[in-house]
Design a protein around this motif. Structure first.
Motif, PDB file in Angstrom:
ATOM      1  N   ARG B 217       0.641  -1.169  -0.022  1.00 34.56           N
ATOM      2  CA  ARG B 217      -0.016  -0.184   0.014  1.00 34.56           C
ATOM      3  C   ARG B 217       0.868   1.152  -0.036  1.00 34.56           C
ATOM      4  NH1 ARG B 217      -4.840   1.319   2.349  1.00 34.56           N
ATOM      5  NH2 ARG B 217      -5.650  -0.177   1.100  1.00 34.56           N
ATOM      6  N   MET B 218       0.494   2.152  -0.969  1.00 34.69           N
ATOM      7  CA  MET B 218       1.401   3.512  -0.937  1.00 34.69           C
ATOM      8  C   MET B 218       0.465   4.562  -1.203  1.00 34.69           C
ATOM      9  SD  MET B 218       4.696   2.456  -3.407  1.00 34.69           S
ATOM     10  CE  MET B 218       5.819   1.286  -2.829  1.00 34.69           C
ATOM     11  N   TRP B 219       0.860   5.676  -0.663  1.00 35.10           N
ATOM     12  CA  TRP B 219      -0.016   6.814  -0.833  1.00 35.10           C
ATOM     13  C   TRP B 219       0.595   7.801  -1.553  1.00 35.10           C
ATOM     14  CZ3 TRP B 219      -4.920   7.508   1.309  1.00 35.10           C
ATOM     15  CH2 TRP B 219      -5.325   6.541   1.940  1.00 35.10           C
ATOM     16  N   ILE B 220       0.107   8.751  -2.210  1.00 32.62           N
ATOM     17  CA  ILE B 220       0.859   9.951  -3.012  1.00 32.62           C
ATOM     18  C   ILE B 220       0.007  11.331  -2.701  1.00 32.62           C
ATOM     19  CG2 ILE B 220       1.027  11.120  -5.185  1.00 32.62           C
ATOM     20  CD1 ILE B 220       2.425   8.701  -6.140  1.00 32.62           C
ATOM     21  N   GLN B 221       0.714  12.201  -2.246  1.00 29.59           N
ATOM     22  CA  GLN B 221       0.124  13.495  -2.323  1.00 29.59           C
ATOM     23  C   GLN B 221       0.527  14.222  -3.571  1.00 29.59           C
ATOM     24  OE1 GLN B 221      -2.053  15.972  -0.671  1.00 29.59           O
ATOM     25  NE2 GLN B 221      -2.248  16.317  -2.557  1.00 29.59           N
ATOM     26  N   HIS B 222      -0.399  14.030  -4.772  1.00 31.14           N
ATOM     27  CA  HIS B 222       0.156  14.611  -5.863  1.00 31.14           C
ATOM     28  C   HIS B 222      -0.252  16.103  -6.326  1.00 31.14           C
ATOM     29  CE1 HIS B 222      -0.485  14.502 -10.401  1.00 31.14           C
ATOM     30  NE2 HIS B 222       0.357  13.643 -10.628  1.00 31.14           N
ATOM     31  N   HIS B 223       0.310  16.744  -7.151  1.00 36.54           N
ATOM     32  CA  HIS B 223      -0.188  18.066  -7.639  1.00 36.54           C
ATOM     33  C   HIS B 223      -1.430  17.951  -7.995  1.00 36.54           C
ATOM     34  CE1 HIS B 223       1.404  22.081  -9.137  1.00 36.54           C
ATOM     35  NE2 HIS B 223      -0.028  22.018  -9.750  1.00 36.54           N
ATOM     36  N   ASN B 224      -2.404  16.977  -8.556  1.00 33.14           N
ATOM     37  CA  ASN B 224      -3.470  16.955  -8.777  1.00 33.14           C
ATOM     38  C   ASN B 224      -4.399  16.428  -7.732  1.00 33.14           C
ATOM     39  OD1 ASN B 224      -2.964  17.041 -11.972  1.00 33.14           O
ATOM     40  ND2 ASN B 224      -4.662  18.195 -11.145  1.00 33.14           N
ATOM     41  N   GLY B 225      -3.883  16.046  -6.622  1.00 38.21           N
ATOM     42  CA  GLY B 225      -4.873  15.363  -5.503  1.00 38.21           C
ATOM     43  C   GLY B 225      -4.081  14.234  -4.905  1.00 38.21           C
ATOM     44  N   ILE B 226      -4.970  13.480  -4.043  1.00 41.21           N
ATOM     45  CA  ILE B 226      -4.757  12.422  -3.350  1.00 41.21           C
ATOM     46  C   ILE B 226      -4.781  11.001  -4.244  1.00 41.21           C
ATOM     47  CG2 ILE B 226      -5.139  11.325  -1.129  1.00 41.21           C
ATOM     48  CD1 ILE B 226      -5.920  13.755  -0.305  1.00 41.21           C
ATOM     49  N   PHE B 227      -4.004   9.974  -4.049  1.00 45.42           N
ATOM     50  CA  PHE B 227      -3.806   8.968  -4.780  1.00 45.42           C
ATOM     51  C   PHE B 227      -3.288   7.661  -4.014  1.00 45.42           C
ATOM     52  CE2 PHE B 227      -3.462  12.043  -8.225  1.00 45.42           C
ATOM     53  CZ  PHE B 227      -4.429  11.677  -9.084  1.00 45.42           C
ATOM     54  N   ILE B 228      -4.103   6.645  -4.181  1.00 42.21           N
ATOM     55  CA  ILE B 228      -3.616   5.382  -3.251  1.00 42.21           C
ATOM     56  C   ILE B 228      -3.424   4.272  -4.299  1.00 42.21           C
ATOM     57  CG2 ILE B 228      -6.060   4.782  -3.112  1.00 42.21           C
ATOM     58  CD1 ILE B 228      -5.618   3.752  -0.378  1.00 42.21           C
TER      59      ILE B 228
END
Lengths: 88, 357
Positions: B217-228
């Motif tokens: 499981r990984m999380w990203i705070q991206h320029h365009n939002g939150i992704f999992i």
């Protein structure tokens, strides 16, 4: 003839330096003499590509050098290594 | 007692936390910008400095900061006159191999990945990533050049590594960092023309964090939002905040509950300050299906703090969350983000928070 090499106090915050006398020569040669004495100094003055760092200045015989160190054929009496003045 | 390092524009500050009491244990490199800090498996400390005029440097301490020694610093290869000449601008992140003292990874701007096997004395560029075809498409996000800010090593299978680049997507290695493949389907770059919005090589993941309790499981705070992601970062699903902006830089992931993560939103994307000038932490406990805004203890008017990507961390048992802001404010929470206390209002701009084991 020898060249007196001095440094900004700001640089001496990071490296234990003292004024030295080295043989005269081109600016590239004089810097190599200095770096032999103070090896850690090289990467404070030159970047990865062996260019003068963007915000480092050299005063060579009272003339300011801000980029092309290879263009200076002769250093006669003095080299002062300093940084550009900064804010922030 | 918990200890953590605060890396700032004007030095490194070591804090202790004992119940509600905070204390600055020591200060280091006053006046110099500290871009990254880490502790290796043997307990040595490493700090990356950005000395401004004199370029990036790395210092090591073997006695918990009593003395520091300058060690080697990554350098980019000398290039031919015809090539674009790159110089290292910043060591953006330092990551230690969790099982091997003296082994470190450095993610840099420009986007070079380096490793050291001798506690930072010498550094080696990972040529495979540096020479990738298509690299000319990469571009900077907030800096002139693309940079590596996130490096994660699978805790059980250390040959598996993942890194993230702003702006060049998410990359994966199966051979402990020697070779890398781009894969991050599902990320979306709204700022690009429609035909390029799904292009994996131009994505801007602001920060990638692996779940300690479920490494797939990984999380990203991206320029365009939150992704999992549930496949170690190759396929991503967007999570839309239902309490406000999904834009931000930082993400902290619960050490024991992979469904729980915290974010600190801001107005996208050029403005970058809290919505309505009121700061809150956005928390999800259900895989990003919904969020709650935690505001207790945080300023709710005239607040313009931004939290940079490395400046929000949670400790190993989630008993302490800490974040620091661009305006030098430091907060912590002792109840998993429900309430926050100010720790210091007067620090320099804060770049990174790191817990010290």
């Amino acid at each position: 003839m020898t060249v007196k090499v001095t440094y900004t106090e700001n640089l001496q915050r990071h490296i234990d330096l003292h004024s030295i006398q080295v043989a005269e020569g081109s600016l590239t040669q004089v810097l190599s003499y200095v770096f032999q004495q103070f090896p850690n100094l090289k990467h404070y003055v030159l970047d990865d590509q062996n260019r003068l760092r963007k915000h480092v200045m050299l005063v060579v015989d009272s003339n300011i050098v801000q980029s092309d160190i290879e263009s200076v054929d002769q250093v006669k009496s003095s080299l002062h290594i300093m940084q550009a003045l900064s804010g922030g | 007692m918990e200890k953590f390092a605060v890396s700032t524009r004007k030095g490194l500050f070591i804090y202790s936390q004992h119940h509600q009491k905070s204390e600055v244990i020591s200060e280091h490199f006053l006046g110099d910008s500290v871009s990254a800090f880490t502790v290796d498996a043997g307990g040595d400390w490493f700090a990356a400095l950005n000395t401004g005029h004199y370029g990036p440097k790395i210092r090591r301490s073997t006695d918990q900061g009593k003395h520091w020694q300058e060690v080697g610093c990554p350098t980019l290869p000398e290039e031919s006159e015809s090539d674009k000449k790159s110089t290292l601008e910043q060591v953006w992140t330092l990551v230690c191999d969790p099982s091997q003292a003296g082994k470190l990874w450095a993610g840099c701007i420009p986007a070079g990945l380096f490793y050291s096997e001798d506690a930072g004395d010498t550094w080696h560029l990972v040529e495979d990533l540096w020479q990738k075809p298509g690299r000319e498409k990469w571009f900077g996000g907030g800096f002139d050049e693309a940079g590596i800010h996130s490096i994660v090593i699978h805790p059980d299978q250390p040959n598996r590594m993942t890194l993230a680049i702003s702006c060049a997507g998410v990359w994966h290695s199966e051979d402990h960092g020697q070779h890398w493949q781009l894969a991050c389907k599902g990320l979306r770059a709204e700022y690009m023309p429609e035909e390029l919005a799904q292009d994996e090589a131009i994505q801007d993941p602001h920060l990638l964090v692996q779940s300690p309790s479920n490494p797939d499981r990984m999380w990203i705070q991206h320029h365009n939002g939150i992704f999992i992601s549930d496949d170690r970062g190759k396929q991503w699903k967007e999570c839309v905040s239902d309490v406000g902006s999904s834009f931000g830089f930082a993400v902290a992931v619960h050490p024991k509950e992979a469904n729980t993560a915290w974010f600190i939103p801001a107005i996208k994307d050029e403005s970058r300050y809290p919505e309505s000038a009121a700061l809150y932490v956005s928390k999800t406990t259900n895989d990003g299906s919904s969020f709650q805004a935690e505001r207790s203890g945080l300023p709710q008017q005239h607040c313009y703090d931004l939290v940079f990507r490395h400046a929000f961390k949670v400790n190993r048992d989630a008993t302490l969350l800490v974040f620091g802001s661009s305006t030098g404010n430091l907060w912590w929470s002792l109840d998993e983000g429900s309430t926050w206390q100010i720790v210091n209002n007067f620090l320099p701009p804060i770049y990174a928070i790191d817990f010290i084991p």
